[in-house]
Every structure is written in structure tokens, then in C-alpha cells.
Write a protein that holds these residues in place. Structure first.
Motif, PDB file in Angstrom:
ATOM      1  N   SER A   8       0.848  -1.193   0.000  1.00  0.00           N
ATOM      2  CA  SER A   8       0.000   0.000   0.000  1.00  0.00           C
ATOM      3  C   SER A   8       0.877   1.234   0.000  1.00  0.00           C
ATOM      4  CB  SER A   8      -0.925  -0.003   1.227  1.00  0.00           C
ATOM      5  OG  SER A   8      -0.210   0.343   2.393  1.00  0.00           O
ATOM      6  N   ALA A   9       0.230   2.401   0.031  1.00  0.00           N
ATOM      7  CA  ALA A   9       0.998   3.641   0.131  1.00  0.00           C
ATOM      8  C   ALA A   9       1.629   3.793   1.506  1.00  0.00           C
ATOM      9  CB  ALA A   9       0.089   4.837  -0.153  1.00  0.00           C
ATOM     10  N   LEU A  10       1.145   3.010   2.474  1.00  0.00           N
ATOM     11  CA  LEU A  10       1.577   3.192   3.853  1.00  0.00           C
ATOM     12  C   LEU A  10       3.053   2.907   4.055  1.00  0.00           C
ATOM     13  CD1 LEU A  10       0.796   3.828   6.775  1.00  0.00           C
ATOM     14  CD2 LEU A  10       0.089   1.442   7.035  1.00  0.00           C
ATOM     15  N   GLU A  11       3.582   1.820   3.451  1.00  0.00           N
ATOM     16  CA  GLU A  11       4.988   1.504   3.733  1.00  0.00           C
ATOM     17  C   GLU A  11       5.959   2.501   3.118  1.00  0.00           C
ATOM     18  OE1 GLU A  11       3.896  -0.930   0.125  1.00  0.00           O
ATOM     19  OE2 GLU A  11       3.113  -0.876   2.160  1.00  0.00           O
ATOM     20  N   THR A  12       5.528   3.201   2.056  1.00  0.00           N
ATOM     21  CA  THR A  12       6.434   4.201   1.489  1.00  0.00           C
ATOM     22  C   THR A  12       6.717   5.310   2.499  1.00  0.00           C
ATOM     23  OG1 THR A  12       4.597   5.431   0.510  1.00  0.00           O
ATOM     24  CG2 THR A  12       5.620   3.741  -0.845  1.00  0.00           C
ATOM     25  N   LEU A  13       5.735   5.609   3.324  1.00  0.00           N
ATOM     26  CA  LEU A  13       5.920   6.602   4.380  1.00  0.00           C
ATOM     27  C   LEU A  13       6.507   5.966   5.638  1.00  0.00           C
ATOM     28  CD1 LEU A  13       2.555   8.522   3.946  1.00  0.00           C
ATOM     29  CD2 LEU A  13       4.814   9.241   3.163  1.00  0.00           C
ATOM     30  N   ALA A  14       6.031   4.768   5.982  1.00  0.00           N
ATOM     31  CA  ALA A  14       6.498   4.114   7.207  1.00  0.00           C
ATOM     32  C   ALA A  14       8.002   3.875   7.171  1.00  0.00           C
ATOM     33  CB  ALA A  14       5.759   2.793   7.409  1.00  0.00           C
ATOM     34  N   LEU A  15       8.520   3.468   6.030  1.00  0.00           N
ATOM     35  CA  LEU A  15       9.952   3.191   5.944  1.00  0.00           C
ATOM     36  C   LEU A  15      10.775   4.460   6.143  1.00  0.00           C
ATOM     37  CD1 LEU A  15       9.839   0.599   3.043  1.00  0.00           C
ATOM     38  CD2 LEU A  15      10.511   0.156   5.404  1.00  0.00           C
ATOM     39  N   CYS A  16      10.264   5.586   5.653  1.00  0.00           N
ATOM     40  CA  CYS A  16      10.952   6.861   5.902  1.00  0.00           C
ATOM     41  C   CYS A  16      10.981   7.179   7.391  1.00  0.00           C
ATOM     42  CB  CYS A  16      10.251   7.987   5.159  1.00  0.00           C
ATOM     43  SG  CYS A  16      10.383   7.906   3.370  1.00  0.00           S
ATOM     44  N   ALA A  17       9.856   6.942   8.057  1.00  0.00           N
ATOM     45  CA  ALA A  17       9.763   7.262   9.484  1.00  0.00           C
ATOM     46  C   ALA A  17      10.589   6.312  10.335  1.00  0.00           C
ATOM     47  CB  ALA A  17       8.298   7.226   9.920  1.00  0.00           C
ATOM     48  N   LEU A  18      10.730   5.061   9.902  1.00  0.00           N
ATOM     49  CA  LEU A  18      11.385   4.049  10.728  1.00  0.00           C
ATOM     50  C   LEU A  18      12.901   3.978  10.513  1.00  0.00           C
ATOM     51  CD1 LEU A  18       8.787   1.160  10.331  1.00  0.00           C
ATOM     52  CD2 LEU A  18       9.157   2.566  12.364  1.00  0.00           C
ATOM     53  N   MET A  19      13.344   4.247   9.304  1.00  0.00           N
ATOM     54  CA  MET A  19      14.763   4.095   9.007  1.00  0.00           C
ATOM     55  C   MET A  19      15.577   5.241   9.611  1.00  0.00           C
ATOM     56  SD  MET A  19      15.205   1.268   7.487  1.00  0.00           S
ATOM     57  CE  MET A  19      14.036   0.018   6.936  1.00  0.00           C
ATOM     58  N   PRO A  20      16.734   4.915  10.204  1.00  0.00           N
ATOM     59  CA  PRO A  20      17.532   5.939  10.879  1.00  0.00           C
ATOM     60  C   PRO A  20      18.480   6.685   9.945  1.00  0.00           C
ATOM     61  CG  PRO A  20      18.558   3.800  11.171  1.00  0.00           C
ATOM     62  CD  PRO A  20      17.313   3.560  10.362  1.00  0.00           C
ATOM     63  N   HIS A  21      18.259   6.572   8.650  1.00  0.00           N
ATOM     64  CA  HIS A  21      19.208   7.075   7.664  1.00  0.00           C
ATOM     65  C   HIS A  21      18.417   7.664   6.501  1.00  0.00           C
ATOM     66  CE1 HIS A  21      23.514   6.871   6.587  1.00  0.00           C
ATOM     67  NE2 HIS A  21      23.103   6.834   5.350  1.00  0.00           N
ATOM     68  N   PRO A  22      18.902   8.715   5.842  1.00  0.00           N
ATOM     69  CA  PRO A  22      18.198   9.240   4.672  1.00  0.00           C
ATOM     70  C   PRO A  22      18.020   8.180   3.587  1.00  0.00           C
ATOM     71  CG  PRO A  22      19.857  10.797   5.403  1.00  0.00           C
ATOM     72  CD  PRO A  22      20.083   9.539   6.190  1.00  0.00           C
ATOM     73  N   LEU A  23      16.851   8.178   2.973  1.00  0.00           N
ATOM     74  CA  LEU A  23      16.541   7.242   1.903  1.00  0.00           C
ATOM     75  C   LEU A  23      16.391   7.991   0.585  1.00  0.00           C
ATOM     76  CD1 LEU A  23      13.750   5.052   3.589  1.00  0.00           C
ATOM     77  CD2 LEU A  23      16.233   4.722   3.662  1.00  0.00           C
ATOM     78  N   ALA A  24      16.731   7.304  -0.486  1.00  0.00           N
ATOM     79  CA  ALA A  24      16.498   7.833  -1.834  1.00  0.00           C
ATOM     80  C   ALA A  24      15.619   6.836  -2.569  1.00  0.00           C
ATOM     81  CB  ALA A  24      17.807   8.039  -2.580  1.00  0.00           C
ATOM     82  N   PHE A  25      14.385   7.235  -2.843  1.00  0.00           N
ATOM     83  CA  PHE A  25      13.467   6.368  -3.565  1.00  0.00           C
ATOM     84  C   PHE A  25      13.748   6.441  -5.059  1.00  0.00           C
ATOM     85  CE2 PHE A  25      11.246   6.703   0.392  1.00  0.00           C
ATOM     86  CZ  PHE A  25      10.459   5.564   0.487  1.00  0.00           C
ATOM     87  N   VAL A  26      13.531   5.317  -5.735  1.00  0.00           N
ATOM     88  CA  VAL A  26      13.466   5.299  -7.192  1.00  0.00           C
ATOM     89  C   VAL A  26      11.982   5.280  -7.536  1.00  0.00           C
ATOM     90  CG1 VAL A  26      14.035   4.025  -9.288  1.00  0.00           C
ATOM     91  CG2 VAL A  26      15.656   4.051  -7.367  1.00  0.00           C
ATOM     92  N   PHE A  27      11.489   6.348  -8.179  1.00  0.00           N
ATOM     93  CA  PHE A  27      10.048   6.468  -8.374  1.00  0.00           C
ATOM     94  C   PHE A  27       9.729   6.982  -9.774  1.00  0.00           C
ATOM     95  CE2 PHE A  27      11.522  10.487  -6.620  1.00  0.00           C
ATOM     96  CZ  PHE A  27      10.869  11.438  -7.377  1.00  0.00           C
ATOM     97  N   LYS A  28       8.493   6.750 -10.192  1.00  0.00           N
ATOM     98  CA  LYS A  28       8.054   7.206 -11.514  1.00  0.00           C
ATOM     99  C   LYS A  28       7.923   8.727 -11.520  1.00  0.00           C
ATOM    100  CE  LYS A  28       3.209   6.220 -10.356  1.00  0.00           C
ATOM    101  NZ  LYS A  28       2.018   5.417 -10.692  1.00  0.00           N
ATOM    102  N   ARG A  29       8.347   9.340 -12.615  1.00  0.00           N
ATOM    103  CA  ARG A  29       8.421  10.799 -12.698  1.00  0.00           C
ATOM    104  C   ARG A  29       7.050  11.477 -12.606  1.00  0.00           C
ATOM    105  NH1 ARG A  29       7.663  12.868 -17.978  1.00  0.00           N
ATOM    106  NH2 ARG A  29       9.076  14.579 -17.540  1.00  0.00           N
ATOM    107  N   GLU A  30       5.963  10.727 -12.877  1.00  0.00           N
ATOM    108  CA  GLU A  30       4.622  11.316 -12.812  1.00  0.00           C
ATOM    109  C   GLU A  30       4.304  11.875 -11.424  1.00  0.00           C
ATOM    110  OE1 GLU A  30       4.601   8.497 -16.257  1.00  0.00           O
ATOM    111  OE2 GLU A  30       5.375   8.452 -14.201  1.00  0.00           O
ATOM    112  N   LEU A  31       4.949  11.318 -10.388  1.00  0.00           N
ATOM    113  CA  LEU A  31       4.688  11.810  -9.033  1.00  0.00           C
ATOM    114  C   LEU A  31       5.126  13.261  -8.858  1.00  0.00           C
ATOM    115  CD1 LEU A  31       5.774   8.747  -6.836  1.00  0.00           C
ATOM    116  CD2 LEU A  31       3.459   9.439  -7.471  1.00  0.00           C
ATOM    117  N   LEU A  32       6.054  13.714  -9.684  1.00  0.00           N
ATOM    118  CA  LEU A  32       6.541  15.091  -9.563  1.00  0.00           C
ATOM    119  C   LEU A  32       5.471  16.119  -9.902  1.00  0.00           C
ATOM    120  CD1 LEU A  32      10.034  14.688 -11.287  1.00  0.00           C
ATOM    121  CD2 LEU A  32       9.569  14.792  -8.838  1.00  0.00           C
ATOM    122  N   PHE A  33       4.424  15.692 -10.609  1.00  0.00           N
ATOM    123  CA  PHE A  33       3.396  16.626 -11.054  1.00  0.00           C
ATOM    124  C   PHE A  33       2.270  16.807 -10.032  1.00  0.00           C
ATOM    125  CE2 PHE A  33       4.886  14.593 -15.168  1.00  0.00           C
ATOM    126  CZ  PHE A  33       5.848  15.568 -15.381  1.00  0.00           C
TER     127      PHE A  33
END
Length: 241
Positions: A67-92
Motif C-alpha cells: 500500500s501507500a503506507l509503507e512508502t511513508l512508514a519506511l521513511c519514518a522508521l529508518m535511521p538514515h536518509p533514503l532515496a526512492f526510485v520512483f516514476k516521474r509522474e509523481l513530480l506533477f
């Protein structure tokens, strides 16, 4: 989203990429506070001790996508900056996408597969050199609870190309937020982290097989209810009686 995203865009020229990242993740923490207080949603996080502790030690996180939930949960849980690989459509997407575009992440055009992987490999090497953790979802899209998607080798190709270990992550988030649903239901979801796997001696396919095997086995451990029908079908007739 609107005030936080707009502020992120406005301050982005004046702060470091790391400070901007943690500013945006503060918004995620506010969301999860709201999920706990208003929706009764909590989490369990296991395996955190398996994550690297060095500031410059890079890994590639390969996570189950429900779901969309883990994309946010992993950011909140991980103790280190993350860089997602994501589709460019999200930028709009107004405000959210604009802020996302100011973060040091990798956006790709999925219609141009060869160019997309070349960009992922180039940016992946750069991010690994600075110790940023790259995160990808091998199934590519959100998979309904209790089902298995097609695990694609983009993440393990990157690992083999860069020599960076992969870390499998099982996410049982569909318990409280099924795919393509905006409403949450009260409950506990679990995120479990596996041990890093070195790409040395692996092909992208063999490495992904090891990642998939761990994730799917762990999913059955942390969310057994989702696989009850599968277990019943596999059980001998005498056991069912």
C-alpha cells in the motif's frame, strides 16, 4: 501537505539535502501521530539491529509493496536518509510532488526502460558513494494482501553493478491500509528487516531469488492470517480434520 510541501520548496536552496530530507520526514511523523491517535493504527518494527550503523555505509533496501503506507512508514522508521526510485509522474502532484522533486532521489520515465536503468545505475553509484540508502519495490506496484507479485531485477542489477549489499524488507501494511485505499482501519502493521545480502558471486536473478525467498517467507510469519487459505490448501487432509 500544502504548507509543508510549499515550505520545503522555498527553503530547499538554502539548506543541505540531508536537512531538507529530515524536514520532510518530520511531516511523515506528524501523519503517523495522527494515524495512531485518530485511527488506532500502530506498528511493530523488527530487525532494526541488522541495519548498518555507519554514516557512509550504503545499502539498497528492497521492500514488499502492499500500500501507500509503507512508502511513508519506511521513511519514518529508518535511521538514515533514503532515496526512492520512483516514476516521474509523481513530480506533477501539487505541493507533494514539488517537494519530492527537491529531494535527492531518482525519478525515472518507465516508458524508456533502457534509459531508466542507466539513470538508476548512475545515480545509484553517486548515492552509494555518499552513503545514502537507495530503496526500491521489486514488485513495482502495490500487491493485494496474501498475494505475490512479479519480482523484477532492477534493484539487484543495481546491487551487482555497484557492489552495494541489498537488505530485504517485509511489510505487512495491508492489514490496516489495503492497496489503493485512502482509509485506514485500526490495527497493528509490521515491518521486518532482513540481514544484508552481498551481491558478490550473484547474478541479478540469483540475488533476487534470495531476496524474494526471504521476503515471502517472512510475510507468512508476520501476517499468517493473510496466507491461511494457502496453508490450508497445502495441509494434508488428516491435519484439516
Amino acid at each position: 501537505v500544502t504548507p509543508w510541501g510549499l515550505t520545503a520548496v522555498l527553503i530547499s536552496p538554502f539548506v543541505s539535502a540531508t536537512r531538507l530530507y529530515w524536514f520532510c520526514i518530520a511531516w511523515v511523523h506528524v501523519l503517523f501521530w495522527g494515524a495512531r491517535v485518530f485511527c488506532g493504527v500502530t506498528h511493530r518494527f523488527t530487525g532494526a539491529e541488522r541495519l548498518p550503523v555507519g554514516q557512509r555505509e550504503a545499502v539498497i533496501l528492497l521492500a514488499k509493496h502492499q500500500s501507500a503506507l509503507e512508502t511513508l512508514a519506511l521513511c519514518a522508521l529508518m535511521p538514515h536518509p533514503l532515496a526512492f526510485v520512483f516514476k516521474r509522474e509523481l513530480l506533477f502532484i501539487p505541493f507533494f510532488g514539488w517537494a519530492l522533486g527537491r529531494l535527492d532521489m531518482v525519478h525515472i520515465d518507465r516508458r524508456k526502460r533502457a534509459e531508466a536503468f542507466q539513470k538508476v545505475a548512475e545515480q545509484g553509484r553517486r548515492l552509494a558513494a555518499q552513503g545514502t540508502w537507495v530503496i526500491m519495490f521489486p514488485e513495482g506496484t502495490r500487491i493485494p494482501r496474501g498475494q505475490v507479485g512479479d519480482y523484477k531485477t532492477g534493484g539487484t542489477r543495481l546491487a551487482v553493478a555497484t557492489g552495494v549489499p541489498v537488505v530485504p524488507v517485509a511489510c505487512a501494511t495491508a492489514r490496516v491500509m489495503p492497496p489503493r485505499r485512502l482509509l485506514m482501519q485500526a490495527g497493528v502493521y509490521e515491518v521486518s528487516v532482513g540481514a544484508p545480502i552481498s551481491p558478490e558471486g550473484h547474478t541479478p536473478e540469483s540475488l533476487m531469488h534470495e531476496v524474494k525467498t526471504w521476503i515471502e517467507a517472512e510475510m507468512r510469519r508476520i501476517d499468517p492470517e493473510a496466507y491461511r487459505a494457502e496453508s490450508a490448501a497445502a495441509a494434508p487432509a488428516g491435519q484439516l480434520a
